[in-house]
Scaffold this active site. Sequence first.
Site, PDB file in Angstrom:
ATOM      1  N   HIS A  60      42.863  27.980  48.979  1.00 48.84           N
ATOM      2  CA  HIS A  60      42.897  28.158  50.431  1.00 48.84           C
ATOM      3  C   HIS A  60      41.659  27.472  50.995  1.00 48.84           C
ATOM      4  CE1 HIS A  60      46.111  31.263  50.256  1.00 48.84           C
ATOM      5  NE2 HIS A  60      45.543  31.555  49.092  1.00 48.84           N
ATOM      6  N   ASN A  92      48.786  28.854  54.785  1.00 48.94           N
ATOM      7  CA  ASN A  92      48.401  29.861  55.785  1.00 48.94           C
ATOM      8  C   ASN A  92      47.147  29.458  56.556  1.00 48.94           C
ATOM      9  OD1 ASN A  92      46.920  30.240  53.419  1.00 48.94           O
ATOM     10  ND2 ASN A  92      46.782  32.456  53.665  1.00 48.94           N
ATOM     11  N   ASP A 150      52.545  31.955  50.894  1.00 51.02           N
ATOM     12  CA  ASP A 150      51.507  32.730  50.203  1.00 51.02           C
ATOM     13  C   ASP A 150      50.619  33.479  51.194  1.00 51.02           C
ATOM     14  OD1 ASP A 150      50.121  33.311  47.590  1.00 51.02           O
ATOM     15  OD2 ASP A 150      48.451  32.552  48.789  1.00 51.02           O
ATOM     16  N   ASP A 303      43.269  30.601  43.058  1.00 50.05           N
ATOM     17  CA  ASP A 303      43.487  31.342  44.303  1.00 50.05           C
ATOM     18  C   ASP A 303      42.173  31.438  45.090  1.00 50.05           C
ATOM     19  OD1 ASP A 303      44.708  32.704  46.343  1.00 50.05           O
ATOM     20  OD2 ASP A 303      45.023  34.567  45.228  1.00 50.05           O
ATOM     21  N   HIS A 307      35.932  33.818  52.441  1.00 46.48           N
ATOM     22  CA  HIS A 307      35.807  34.644  53.639  1.00 46.48           C
ATOM     23  C   HIS A 307      34.328  34.714  54.017  1.00 46.48           C
ATOM     24  CE1 HIS A 307      39.927  36.070  53.892  1.00 46.48           C
ATOM     25  NE2 HIS A 307      39.900  36.375  52.605  1.00 46.48           N
TER      26      HIS A 307
END
Length: 428
Positions: A60, A92, A150, A303, A307
């Site tokens: 991501h 996403n 996902d 994965d 954040h």
Amino acid sequence: MRLLIKNGTIVNNDNTQKANVLIENDKIIDIINHEDVTVDETINAEGMLIVPGLIDMHVHFRDPGYEYKDDLESGSKAAVAGGVTTCLPMANTNPLNDNRSITEAMIAKSKNIGLIDLLPIGAISKGFKGESIVEMGDMIEAGAVAFSDDGLPVTDSSVMRSALEYASSFNSFVISHSEDCCLAHRGVMNEGEISTILGLKGMPSEKEEIMVARDMLLAKLTGGHIHIAHVSSEWSLKLIELAKKEGINVTCEVAPHHFSFTDKKLLTYDTNYKMSPPLRSQRDMEAMREGLKNGLVDVIATDHAPHHSDEKFVEFEKAPFGILGLQTLVPLTLKLVEDDVISLNKMVELTSYKPAKLLKLENKGKIDKGMLADIAIIDPNLEYIYDDNLNKSKSKNSPLLYEKLKGAAVYTIKSGNIVYKFPECITK
């Protein structure tokens, strides 16, 4: 530009040899046992492993839309610092990658940065609403390589069926985020002894297994290829094993955190260990390791989910799911080798060769004459502190940050160009 990598040990999925690698422009032009060649630069890889550039099928990068967490540039820098030369970012983003314009923009930006090959994964459903599938042919033409919602499951079985059928018609595949959201809604960790001790709402492994079973049955129905993302449960692997024995077109991946840690790590309430699917029991972790050892698991994928620190530095229930992974992929996977779970050859198979095969990347996944010069040079014995100087992500949500690690990519070469050197490295 001619580059010689000398004195290293070349590790492929099926062989290991002490030899030198000769690169010209973007290709490996020869594997030689001498140094009598004219080159522009030489890397002395004495005591190091020369492996094909790692391929991470699940990242991501938060770009577009959430660039304060990571963007394509910082994500690419984190990738090459981890020996990864090809990344598949999930859809996403904001706006979602559910149309060709977003796919094209991501690829164009990545090419401009010039560190990795970016192969976007498109959304399965428009707007991630799970109601109707995207224009798959259009997105594949733009450069998307697979499809996944996902972060959210596709709850409507008819939509997932259509996705499998359409993806198959374009020689592509669907990646399943396997989660029954109606089971243990708002859970924040694995359901079991540790969640009871901590007083936190748990998520039983059945939440994953139910959707694994459904999606494999849909693959049986359609003949489409289903890839199960971030497997974390022993019973998920049992279901996948049954499906494979029955000839269903299913593959799967396991993330390093699921073969390295258990839910006991959450006894500290460290939100950097909060992820989805969650860290599970010792038995589940051992099942992941056994699946890697016996070949049931096809791919290791990180994965990588950055954040911002402010988002993680809150009460456990309020913190988002996710962990950094690109720069800890090598040390955590080398620990499997050290523990005799897998061999170095198997490590290369799981992190490069098999992903290249699944993605039909014929010029990647091996160190061989004529292959693209995507290479990671790994020092398996290098010990270091994974600190702010080494961390290339904009975010810091790794429980391994500031910890002592062993094993790292000390050089990363993309298409014949050195795109990363570990800070202590010098060419000779």
